[in-house]
Design an enzyme around this catalytic site. Structure first.
Site, PDB file in Angstrom:
ATOM      1  N   ALA A  26      57.952  28.499  57.996  1.00 46.80           N
ATOM      2  CA  ALA A  26      58.946  27.550  57.487  1.00 46.80           C
ATOM      3  C   ALA A  26      60.302  28.245  57.627  1.00 46.80           C
ATOM      4  O   ALA A  26      60.779  28.906  56.712  1.00 46.80           O
ATOM      5  CB  ALA A  26      58.648  27.209  56.037  1.00 46.80           C
TER       6      ALA A  26
ATOM      7  N   SER B 140      66.239  29.888  50.684  1.00 48.38           N
ATOM      8  CA  SER B 140      64.888  29.992  51.253  1.00 48.38           C
ATOM      9  C   SER B 140      64.107  28.719  50.932  1.00 48.38           C
ATOM     10  O   SER B 140      64.699  27.679  50.627  1.00 48.38           O
ATOM     11  CB  SER B 140      64.186  31.238  50.676  1.00 48.38           C
ATOM     12  OG  SER B 140      62.981  31.472  51.366  1.00 48.38           O
ATOM     13  N   ASN B 141      62.791  28.781  50.976  1.00 51.84           N
ATOM     14  CA  ASN B 141      61.945  27.628  50.657  1.00 51.84           C
ATOM     15  C   ASN B 141      60.634  28.155  50.071  1.00 51.84           C
ATOM     16  O   ASN B 141      60.374  29.362  50.121  1.00 51.84           O
ATOM     17  CB  ASN B 141      61.700  26.778  51.918  1.00 51.84           C
ATOM     18  CG  ASN B 141      61.009  27.578  52.994  1.00 51.84           C
ATOM     19  OD1 ASN B 141      59.879  28.004  52.838  1.00 51.84           O
ATOM     20  ND2 ASN B 141      61.723  27.828  54.093  1.00 51.84           N
ATOM     21  N   PRO B 142      59.805  27.270  49.480  1.00 48.02           N
ATOM     22  CA  PRO B 142      58.635  27.776  48.733  1.00 48.02           C
ATOM     23  C   PRO B 142      57.420  28.161  49.577  1.00 48.02           C
ATOM     24  O   PRO B 142      56.343  28.395  49.020  1.00 48.02           O
ATOM     25  CB  PRO B 142      58.257  26.592  47.819  1.00 48.02           C
ATOM     26  CG  PRO B 142      59.228  25.512  48.106  1.00 48.02           C
ATOM     27  CD  PRO B 142      59.951  25.827  49.355  1.00 48.02           C
ATOM     28  N   SER B 143      57.564  28.247  50.899  1.00 45.16           N
ATOM     29  CA  SER B 143      56.393  28.619  51.721  1.00 45.16           C
ATOM     30  C   SER B 143      55.841  29.978  51.281  1.00 45.16           C
ATOM     31  O   SER B 143      56.599  30.903  51.002  1.00 45.16           O
ATOM     32  CB  SER B 143      56.824  28.694  53.191  1.00 45.16           C
ATOM     33  OG  SER B 143      55.853  29.384  53.936  1.00 45.16           O
TER      34      SER B 143
END
Ligand code: CTP
Length: 408
Positions: free
Chosen positions: A273, A206-209
């Site tokens: 994102a 995943s990503n930090p959005s």
């Protein structure tokens, strides 16, 4: 702030009332017409004369002593936005419960304009369940709450409860003033937050959005009268109570939800994102660490926005570009490649962007159009971005064959 904007400043009885004088002065210097209402308790801290000298207008504090019979209704009708600074726990509780027992609470009960609340009080009072529940209820009704700061309090102790900085209050007032019902009757769909791509039941890519920008946009669009659908990836943040929320986890779920719910909307904003790849094979069982290294083959996810661009029709399509280098050149390439009307460029190389409170955005559109939205809290940027969308839509509407790229 537009010169001539009309602001109603309500001062209630806390020690931070003295800071409201400086706020009144800043508003006047910014070109606003400022009417001031005070509670009897506020008058114990600062005299009405201070405010009438600063605003060059009469100050109102009683339902009974005004020259006309019902000043509370007139004052909230004339103003374009109201700000309660400082807002005491008592006044917040009264507003949450519809109690109208003085000029300020009576006027605010009759208000149909945006109201900014700036709580300031003792740390324990602010944190109390009652105050938090009252603030939650008011937020859900559309009040803008500017969180107090942490620091030295009047009780000679440190904690949360200091009136927010003047710049934050001015930013929130600017947002409130911009909030006309300009999107009434329009359908707005927004993708927001990250996606998660699992490779076994307990691990994912995943990503930090956090979805904060998309959530702020959804709330702002709702307050401007739009019918809003928010397609939201996994996030800890609460979605606005009044908008339709479709929760998704993976990029493919976001794609399906967007095709079903967003196609044909008047405005689509792709703030999500989305993970560009997913593990080719997601194991149904937890992968055991029997080997030192693990190789996971990743395959491409669908591009939600590109597909929306292909099916665009009359929709105004706004994308985001998360970039770490050659920001504007890369964003312009995405603008063309994905068939967008405009793109907001987000620098995700430093502390800004994902997860940060503040951000800086630049908006680009065809024919070399460009506008800097500045650095501000995400709520403020959301309002500026929607202003920009509205102006671009108007320009498109008015164009009839003539290129119009002068302003955004
Ligand atoms: N986007 C999307 N679906 C994807 C990838 C991106 O809808 N699978 C959208 C984002 O919501 C954003 C825009 O496309 O509005 C640009 O996303 P960004 O991550 O900046 O760019 P990518 O298209 O992924 O390109 P690159 O990774 O090469 O920068």
């Amino acid at each position: 702030m537009k010169a001539g904007s009309h602001v109603l400043l309500c001062v209630t009885g806390g020690i931070a009332a003295y800071k409201a004088a400086s706020l009144a002065s800043a508003l006047v210097q910014g070109g606003a017409v400022v009417d001031v209402m005070m509670t009897a308790e506020a008058e114990r801290f600062v005299g009405p004369l201070t405010f009438s000298a600063l605003t060059a207008r009469p100050v109102y504090s009683s339902l009974w002593d005004a020259p006309e019979r019902i000043p509370h209704v007139r004052l909230v009708r004339e103003a374009q936005a109201a700000v309660v600074a400082p807002a005491t726990a008592n006044v917040i509780a009264k507003l949450a419960h519809g109690i109208a027992d003085d000029l300020v609470t009576t006027a605010l009960l009759a208000a149909r304009i945006p109201v900014v609340l700036a709580p300031a009080m003792n740390d324990a009072m602010y944190r109390s369940e009652a105050t938090q529940a009252n603030l939650r209820a008011l937020r859900e009704r559309g009040y803008d709450v500017v969180e107090p700061g942490v620091g030295f309090l009047a009780e000679r102790e440190s904690g949360i409860g200091r009136l927010a900085e003047e710049s934050a209050l001015l930013g929130a007032i600017e947002v409130a003033l911009a909030r006309t019902r300009a999107l009434e009757g329009l359908r707005v769909a927004i993708t927001a937050g990250p996606t998660r791509e699992a490779f076994d039941p307990v691990r994912f890519v995943s990503n930090p959005s956090t979805g904060a920008t998309g959530i702020a946009l959804a709330r702002e669009a709702h307050l401007r009268g739009a019918d809003v659908t928010l397609i939201l990836g996994p996030t800890q943040l609460e979605a606005p109570a009044q908008v339709r929320v479709e929760r998704v986890t993976t990029a493919r779920e976001m794609y399906d939800a967007a095709i079903e719910r967003a196609v044909g909307a008047d405005v689509i904003v792709a703030a999500a994102a989305v993970a560009d790849w997913r593990p080719a094979d997601a194991s149904e069982r937890k992968v055991k660490k029997t080997e030192a290294d693990l190789n996971v083959r990743m395959v491409r996810n669908p591009d939600v926005l590109a597909e929306l661009g292909r099916r665009k029709g009359e929709t105004f399509l706004l994308g985001f570009a998360a970039e770490t280098e050659d920001h504007e050149a890369n964003a312009r390439a995405k603008l063309a490649r994905k068939n967008l009307d405009a793109i907001a460029v987000n620098d995700v190389s430093g502390a800004r962007g994902f997860g940060a409170q503040e951000n800086a955005l630049v908006v680009l559109w065809g024919g070399g159009g460009r506008r800097e939205l500045g650095t501000a809290r995400k709520e403020v940027l959301a309002a500026r971005l929607l202003d920009c969308v509205q102006e671009r839509m108007q320009a498109r509407h008015a164009r009839s064959g003539v290129e119009d790229d002068e302003c955004c």
